[in-house]
Scaffold this motif. Structure first.
Motif, PDB file in Angstrom:
ATOM      1  N   HIS A 209       0.822  -1.209   0.000  1.00  0.00           N
ATOM      2  CA  HIS A 209       0.000   0.000   0.000  1.00  0.00           C
ATOM      3  C   HIS A 209       0.859   1.263   0.000  1.00  0.00           C
ATOM      4  CE1 HIS A 209       0.620  -0.909   4.260  1.00  0.00           C
ATOM      5  NE2 HIS A 209       0.542   0.382   4.463  1.00  0.00           N
ATOM      6  N   VAL A 210       2.187   1.077  -0.149  1.00  0.00           N
ATOM      7  CA  VAL A 210       3.098   2.213  -0.285  1.00  0.00           C
ATOM      8  C   VAL A 210       3.762   2.108  -1.651  1.00  0.00           C
ATOM      9  CG1 VAL A 210       5.143   3.377   0.624  1.00  0.00           C
ATOM     10  CG2 VAL A 210       3.524   2.296   2.198  1.00  0.00           C
ATOM     11  N   ILE A 211       3.767   3.212  -2.370  1.00  0.00           N
ATOM     12  CA  ILE A 211       4.435   3.239  -3.672  1.00  0.00           C
ATOM     13  C   ILE A 211       5.599   4.219  -3.626  1.00  0.00           C
ATOM     14  CG2 ILE A 211       2.445   2.520  -5.061  1.00  0.00           C
ATOM     15  CD1 ILE A 211       1.959   5.486  -5.714  1.00  0.00           C
ATOM     16  N   LEU A 212       6.583   3.940  -4.456  1.00  0.00           N
ATOM     17  CA  LEU A 212       7.717   4.840  -4.645  1.00  0.00           C
ATOM     18  C   LEU A 212       7.517   5.509  -6.000  1.00  0.00           C
ATOM     19  CD1 LEU A 212      10.526   6.012  -4.003  1.00  0.00           C
ATOM     20  CD2 LEU A 212      11.492   3.985  -5.104  1.00  0.00           C
ATOM     21  N   VAL A 213       7.448   6.820  -5.984  1.00  0.00           N
ATOM     22  CA  VAL A 213       7.237   7.594  -7.209  1.00  0.00           C
ATOM     23  C   VAL A 213       8.529   8.344  -7.517  1.00  0.00           C
ATOM     24  CG1 VAL A 213       5.884   9.412  -8.312  1.00  0.00           C
ATOM     25  CG2 VAL A 213       4.795   7.880  -6.662  1.00  0.00           C
ATOM     26  N   THR A 214       9.046   8.144  -8.714  1.00  0.00           N
ATOM     27  CA  THR A 214      10.213   8.895  -9.184  1.00  0.00           C
ATOM     28  C   THR A 214       9.717   9.875 -10.233  1.00  0.00           C
ATOM     29  OG1 THR A 214      11.638   6.997  -8.789  1.00  0.00           O
ATOM     30  CG2 THR A 214      12.492   8.715 -10.242  1.00  0.00           C
TER      31      THR A 214
ATOM     32  N   ALA B 131       9.276  10.270  -4.173  1.00  0.00           N
ATOM     33  CA  ALA B 131       8.316  10.389  -3.076  1.00  0.00           C
ATOM     34  C   ALA B 131       7.769   9.014  -2.735  1.00  0.00           C
ATOM     35  CB  ALA B 131       7.170  11.316  -3.471  1.00  0.00           C
ATOM     36  N   PHE B 132       7.560   8.795  -1.449  1.00  0.00           N
ATOM     37  CA  PHE B 132       6.792   7.651  -0.986  1.00  0.00           C
ATOM     38  C   PHE B 132       5.384   8.151  -0.761  1.00  0.00           C
ATOM     39  CE2 PHE B 132      10.886   5.870   0.717  1.00  0.00           C
ATOM     40  CZ  PHE B 132      10.852   4.684   0.001  1.00  0.00           C
TER      41      PHE B 132
ATOM     42  N   GLY C 299       4.872  17.365 -21.070  1.00  0.00           N
ATOM     43  CA  GLY C 299       6.247  17.176 -21.520  1.00  0.00           C
ATOM     44  C   GLY C 299       7.294  17.109 -20.418  1.00  0.00           C
ATOM     45  N   CYS C 300       6.886  17.127 -19.148  1.00  0.00           N
ATOM     46  CA  CYS C 300       7.871  17.050 -18.061  1.00  0.00           C
ATOM     47  C   CYS C 300       7.222  16.468 -16.804  1.00  0.00           C
ATOM     48  CB  CYS C 300       8.488  18.413 -17.770  1.00  0.00           C
ATOM     49  SG  CYS C 300       7.324  19.606 -17.101  1.00  0.00           S
ATOM     50  N   CYS C 301       8.058  16.240 -15.805  1.00  0.00           N
ATOM     51  CA  CYS C 301       7.614  15.677 -14.528  1.00  0.00           C
ATOM     52  C   CYS C 301       6.902  14.338 -14.749  1.00  0.00           C
ATOM     53  CB  CYS C 301       6.725  16.645 -13.766  1.00  0.00           C
ATOM     54  SG  CYS C 301       7.506  18.230 -13.412  1.00  0.00           S
ATOM     55  N   THR C 302       7.610  13.428 -15.442  1.00  0.00           N
ATOM     56  CA  THR C 302       7.066  12.119 -15.773  1.00  0.00           C
ATOM     57  C   THR C 302       7.123  11.206 -14.555  1.00  0.00           C
ATOM     58  OG1 THR C 302       7.856  12.415 -18.027  1.00  0.00           O
ATOM     59  CG2 THR C 302       7.270  10.173 -17.377  1.00  0.00           C
ATOM     60  N   LEU C 303       6.032  10.482 -14.299  1.00  0.00           N
ATOM     61  CA  LEU C 303       5.919   9.615 -13.130  1.00  0.00           C
ATOM     62  C   LEU C 303       6.368   8.194 -13.445  1.00  0.00           C
ATOM     63  CD1 LEU C 303       2.371  10.771 -11.972  1.00  0.00           C
ATOM     64  CD2 LEU C 303       4.574  11.499 -11.047  1.00  0.00           C
TER      65      LEU C 303
END
Length: 177
Positions: free
Chosen positions: A53-58, A94-95, A119-123
């Protein structure tokens, strides 16, 4: 074994680079390479693996600031969020801890490789082995949505008074150059 010897011989005579980083090869004493499967918490067939239930977002190519408010706005449509922690280890990451595993799965499926801004801040999203996030203070980098909002403390009212000129008895106002 002949292929391994050939690789070792070749790399001793010629530098090998992978993504601009020089790599070295050597023999290992291990007879096999073992990789644990992701979420392999038990070898028992009756054991239920916990749902992440926790994701790591880059965030790739972050041309604009990323705050917990932005991430909460984007990810909360997929489930209730408990906590968010933003950090800068490998770029901006971010977690995000969801109250239920369905929120983590849904957001990963829906938002993988999507841009926050055109065009930016791709997840890039991956499930995390972290079970619970610790948040010490609520600010633009960390936030605990399970804690009630602290009361807003208003500073005491201090009326603005114009500065009073310093005067000397004989000469009037004192001017400092």
């Amino acid at each position: 074994q002949e292929a391994a010897t050939a690789i070792i011989d070749y790399t001793q005579a010629t530098a090998v680079y992978i993504k601009g980083v020089k790599v070295m090869f050597s023999f290992s004493i291990s007879q096999e390479i073992r990789r644990e499967a992701e979420n392999d918490f038990s070898t028992s067939s009756n054991a239920k693996t916990p749902d992440p239930h926790v994701i790591l977002v880059t965030i790739l190519n972050p041309l604009y600031p990323i705050t917990v408010d932005i991430l909460h706005t984007i990810f909360s449509s997929h489930g209730e969020i408990n906590r968010i922690v933003i950090f800068t280890k490998n770029g901006i990451q971010a977690f995000i801890e969801f109250a239920h595993p369905d929120g983590a799965s849904s957001s990963k499926e829906a938002l993988q490789d999507k841009d926050i801004y055109d065009g930016c801040c791709t997840l890039k999203i991956a499930f995390s082995k972290v079970d619970r996030l610790n948040v010490r203070v609520n600010d633009d980098r960390t936030f605990d949505y399970t804690e009630p909002a602290p009361p807003v403390v208003q500073p005491p009212f201090v009326p603005f008074l114009p500065p009073t000129p310093i005067t000397t008895p004989a000469s009037g106002p004192l001017t400092i150059d």
